[in-house]
Design a protein around this motif. Sequence first.
Motif, PDB file in Angstrom:
ATOM      1  N   LYS A 105       0.827  -1.199   0.000  1.00  0.00           N
ATOM      2  CA  LYS A 105       0.000   0.000   0.000  1.00  0.00           C
ATOM      3  C   LYS A 105       0.863   1.252   0.000  1.00  0.00           C
ATOM      4  O   LYS A 105       0.486   2.290  -0.526  1.00  0.00           O
ATOM      5  N   GLU A 106       2.034   1.141   0.606  1.00  0.00           N
ATOM      6  CA  GLU A 106       2.898   2.305   0.762  1.00  0.00           C
ATOM      7  C   GLU A 106       3.641   2.629  -0.534  1.00  0.00           C
ATOM      8  O   GLU A 106       3.973   1.754  -1.326  1.00  0.00           O
ATOM      9  N   ASN A 107       3.905   3.903  -0.723  1.00  0.00           N
ATOM     10  CA  ASN A 107       4.733   4.365  -1.823  1.00  0.00           C
ATOM     11  C   ASN A 107       6.199   4.205  -1.429  1.00  0.00           C
ATOM     12  O   ASN A 107       6.604   4.615  -0.331  1.00  0.00           O
ATOM     13  N   LEU A 108       7.005   3.598  -2.308  1.00  0.00           N
ATOM     14  CA  LEU A 108       8.399   3.317  -1.957  1.00  0.00           C
ATOM     15  C   LEU A 108       9.209   4.587  -1.726  1.00  0.00           C
ATOM     16  O   LEU A 108      10.098   4.622  -0.873  1.00  0.00           O
ATOM     17  N   PHE A 109       8.905   5.639  -2.482  1.00  0.00           N
ATOM     18  CA  PHE A 109       9.628   6.901  -2.277  1.00  0.00           C
ATOM     19  C   PHE A 109       9.283   7.489  -0.914  1.00  0.00           C
ATOM     20  O   PHE A 109      10.151   8.034  -0.217  1.00  0.00           O
ATOM     21  N   ASP A 110       8.005   7.380  -0.516  1.00  0.00           N
ATOM     22  CA  ASP A 110       7.620   7.844   0.813  1.00  0.00           C
ATOM     23  C   ASP A 110       8.379   7.081   1.890  1.00  0.00           C
ATOM     24  O   ASP A 110       8.826   7.660   2.888  1.00  0.00           O
ATOM     25  N   LEU A 111       8.527   5.772   1.693  1.00  0.00           N
ATOM     26  CA  LEU A 111       9.249   4.950   2.670  1.00  0.00           C
ATOM     27  C   LEU A 111      10.731   5.304   2.707  1.00  0.00           C
ATOM     28  O   LEU A 111      11.360   5.288   3.770  1.00  0.00           O
ATOM     29  N   LYS A 112      11.286   5.633   1.543  1.00  0.00           N
ATOM     30  CA  LYS A 112      12.692   6.040   1.503  1.00  0.00           C
ATOM     31  C   LYS A 112      12.907   7.289   2.358  1.00  0.00           C
ATOM     32  O   LYS A 112      13.855   7.364   3.150  1.00  0.00           O
ATOM     33  N   ILE A 113      12.011   8.249   2.194  1.00  0.00           N
ATOM     34  CA  ILE A 113      12.105   9.494   2.957  1.00  0.00           C
ATOM     35  C   ILE A 113      11.817   9.250   4.434  1.00  0.00           C
ATOM     36  O   ILE A 113      12.515   9.755   5.318  1.00  0.00           O
ATOM     37  N   ARG A 114      10.776   8.460   4.719  1.00  0.00           N
ATOM     38  CA  ARG A 114      10.371   8.232   6.108  1.00  0.00           C
ATOM     39  C   ARG A 114      11.467   7.534   6.911  1.00  0.00           C
ATOM     40  O   ARG A 114      11.735   7.911   8.062  1.00  0.00           O
ATOM     41  N   THR A 115      12.084   6.530   6.336  1.00  0.00           N
ATOM     42  CA  THR A 115      13.129   5.806   7.063  1.00  0.00           C
ATOM     43  C   THR A 115      14.350   6.690   7.318  1.00  0.00           C
ATOM     44  O   THR A 115      15.004   6.567   8.350  1.00  0.00           O
ATOM     45  N   PHE A 116      14.627   7.593   6.374  1.00  0.00           N
ATOM     46  CA  PHE A 116      15.727   8.544   6.559  1.00  0.00           C
ATOM     47  C   PHE A 116      15.409   9.495   7.709  1.00  0.00           C
ATOM     48  O   PHE A 116      16.246   9.733   8.598  1.00  0.00           O
ATOM     49  N   LEU A 117      14.195  10.024   7.727  1.00  0.00           N
ATOM     50  CA  LEU A 117      13.783  10.941   8.798  1.00  0.00           C
ATOM     51  C   LEU A 117      13.787  10.242  10.159  1.00  0.00           C
ATOM     52  O   LEU A 117      14.232  10.815  11.160  1.00  0.00           O
ATOM     53  N   ASP A 118      13.305   9.015  10.195  1.00  0.00           N
ATOM     54  CA  ASP A 118      13.276   8.267  11.458  1.00  0.00           C
ATOM     55  C   ASP A 118      14.693   8.043  11.997  1.00  0.00           C
ATOM     56  O   ASP A 118      14.927   8.135  13.200  1.00  0.00           O
ATOM     57  N   ALA A 119      15.623   7.748  11.091  1.00  0.00           N
ATOM     58  CA  ALA A 119      17.010   7.539  11.513  1.00  0.00           C
ATOM     59  C   ALA A 119      17.584   8.801  12.134  1.00  0.00           C
ATOM     60  O   ALA A 119      18.305   8.757  13.137  1.00  0.00           O
ATOM     61  N   ILE A 120      17.247   9.958  11.550  1.00  0.00           N
ATOM     62  CA  ILE A 120      17.720  11.235  12.089  1.00  0.00           C
ATOM     63  C   ILE A 120      17.140  11.480  13.478  1.00  0.00           C
ATOM     64  O   ILE A 120      17.860  11.805  14.430  1.00  0.00           O
ATOM     65  N   LYS A 121      15.839  11.316  13.605  1.00  0.00           N
ATOM     66  CA  LYS A 121      15.150  11.677  14.845  1.00  0.00           C
ATOM     67  C   LYS A 121      15.416  10.692  15.973  1.00  0.00           C
ATOM     68  O   LYS A 121      15.387  11.065  17.151  1.00  0.00           O
ATOM     69  N   GLU A 122      15.686   9.441  15.618  1.00  0.00           N
ATOM     70  CA  GLU A 122      15.871   8.413  16.637  1.00  0.00           C
ATOM     71  C   GLU A 122      17.331   8.050  16.874  1.00  0.00           C
ATOM     72  O   GLU A 122      17.634   7.150  17.654  1.00  0.00           O
ATOM     73  N   GLY A 123      18.227   8.744  16.174  1.00  0.00           N
ATOM     74  CA  GLY A 123      19.650   8.431  16.328  1.00  0.00           C
ATOM     75  C   GLY A 123      20.002   7.067  15.785  1.00  0.00           C
ATOM     76  O   GLY A 123      20.900   6.392  16.285  1.00  0.00           O
ATOM     77  N   GLY A 124      19.291   6.666  14.732  1.00  0.00           N
ATOM     78  CA  GLY A 124      19.505   5.344  14.155  1.00  0.00           C
ATOM     79  C   GLY A 124      20.583   5.330  13.096  1.00  0.00           C
ATOM     80  O   GLY A 124      21.370   6.271  12.961  1.00  0.00           O
ATOM     81  N   VAL A 125      20.592   4.245  12.340  1.00  0.00           N
ATOM     82  CA  VAL A 125      21.587   4.089  11.275  1.00  0.00           C
ATOM     83  C   VAL A 125      20.930   4.362   9.934  1.00  0.00           C
ATOM     84  O   VAL A 125      19.701   4.355   9.803  1.00  0.00           O
ATOM     85  N   ALA A 126      21.745   4.588   8.933  1.00  0.00           N
ATOM     86  CA  ALA A 126      21.242   4.878   7.596  1.00  0.00           C
ATOM     87  C   ALA A 126      20.438   3.702   7.066  1.00  0.00           C
ATOM     88  O   ALA A 126      20.892   2.549   7.143  1.00  0.00           O
ATOM     89  N   PRO A 127      19.253   3.938   6.513  1.00  0.00           N
ATOM     90  CA  PRO A 127      18.449   2.852   5.943  1.00  0.00           C
ATOM     91  C   PRO A 127      19.167   2.108   4.818  1.00  0.00           C
ATOM     92  O   PRO A 127      19.041   0.900   4.679  1.00  0.00           O
ATOM     93  N   VAL A 128      19.914   2.855   3.998  1.00  0.00           N
ATOM     94  CA  VAL A 128      20.726   2.252   2.939  1.00  0.00           C
ATOM     95  C   VAL A 128      22.151   2.747   3.141  1.00  0.00           C
ATOM     96  O   VAL A 128      22.543   3.801   2.635  1.00  0.00           O
ATOM     97  N   PRO A 129      22.949   2.020   3.918  1.00  0.00           N
ATOM     98  CA  PRO A 129      24.265   2.512   4.345  1.00  0.00           C
ATOM     99  C   PRO A 129      25.290   2.575   3.225  1.00  0.00           C
ATOM    100  O   PRO A 129      25.337   1.713   2.340  1.00  0.00           O
ATOM    101  N   SER A 130      26.118   3.591   3.291  1.00  0.00           N
ATOM    102  CA  SER A 130      27.164   3.783   2.288  1.00  0.00           C
ATOM    103  C   SER A 130      28.183   2.655   2.306  1.00  0.00           C
ATOM    104  O   SER A 130      28.798   2.352   1.287  1.00  0.00           O
TER     105      SER A 130
END
Length: 391
Positions: free
Chosen positions: A336-361
């Motif tokens: 149901k979710e848009n993949l681009f929305d998920l790309k952005i959301r996971t990035f924002l969550d990592a920033i706000k929660e002190g997490g790791v990059a969703p797609v690490p370098s």
Amino acid sequence: MALDKDLDAFKDNQETKTVDASKKVRVGFIGCGWIAGSHIKALLNQPDVEIVAGADLIPGKAKAFFEKYGVEGVKTDYASHVELLADKSLNLDAVTICTYNRQHAQPAIDALNAGLHVLLEKPFTVTLDEAVAVCKAEKASGKILSIGFQPRMDANMKMIKKVVDSGALGQIYYVQTGGGRRRGIPTPFGTTFIEDKTAGIGALGDIGCYSLDMVLNAIGYPKPLTVSGYKSAFFGKDPNYSNYVKTGHPEYADLFGVDDFAAAFVRLEGGIILDFRIAWAMNLDTPGDTIIMGTKGSLRIPSTECWNGTVGGPMVLYHEVCGEQTQTEIPIIKMKENLFDLKIRTFLDAIKEGGVAPVPSSQILYNQAIIDGIAKSAAAGREIEVVIPEI
């Protein structure tokens, strides 16, 4: 009713994650071209984002971009990304980099050096040396750098990794992957994708990076050791290429300076062989399905007609049950979710929660090393060793 509630506890995705909209992430844009449109639409779908600034090398382009999407109060009076990053009044938390390929590395390095989190659109960079330099800046900054591989967010892609991680395939020894378009050189928005001065790499970086990530992520991103690569540009350099004729731009053939087809034989750590091919244009419907072969089973992942980083149909697991050969079909998972929305959301969550990059370098560095190796091997006309410096 208690019984019903208990039974419901076994259902998937019972709880939707709540976003704290009171804590805003202040985001700036570096590059306001075509792909930036997908980024801004996804960002506008998030309740905890403030888009505060944008810069583009073309005067007036950033201002027109934000006006197009109805975003007001965005500062755009910057001659370059350097000026934007120097403007401390913005109080930026992060930037999304949507420039052409050859302008990926330096803005990413500068943004990380400025203490900002970075979402960098794919491909990571053009060369391995550039990718290494970005990774070093990331390490020194302590900030999040995530690469824009939204197919990672697809439940079907995650299923591929689940199958491998389950041990159902046993020891992986051979992988075939790639994809293609019968006619699909991306020129609807001009020549940014096809000129060497802006793109640097063609089908290899545009869609090849996706097909590599699909399998490399599934098998744990083993380190590439050697590459024997090939690339060509028969269609892109032909003024009679059908899409040039249809759009009235035969001159694009003279400007075409990248690859429209590439193939490679790659040796990976762990004794794994990777057979790869990718095409923007070809006289074929598909260069073949993706296949992951193991000592206990193999997985076939159907190709798509126009490769865009997705699964083309139900996957098939070939294995044995009680000594008998059999196949298990793995149905497509509808999202149901848009993949681009998920790309952005996971990035924002990592920033706000002190997490790791969703797609690490650290992973996409290996992806880039293969792309770089293919280009170098093709130029040299022989197999080359892949050497990745320490970060």
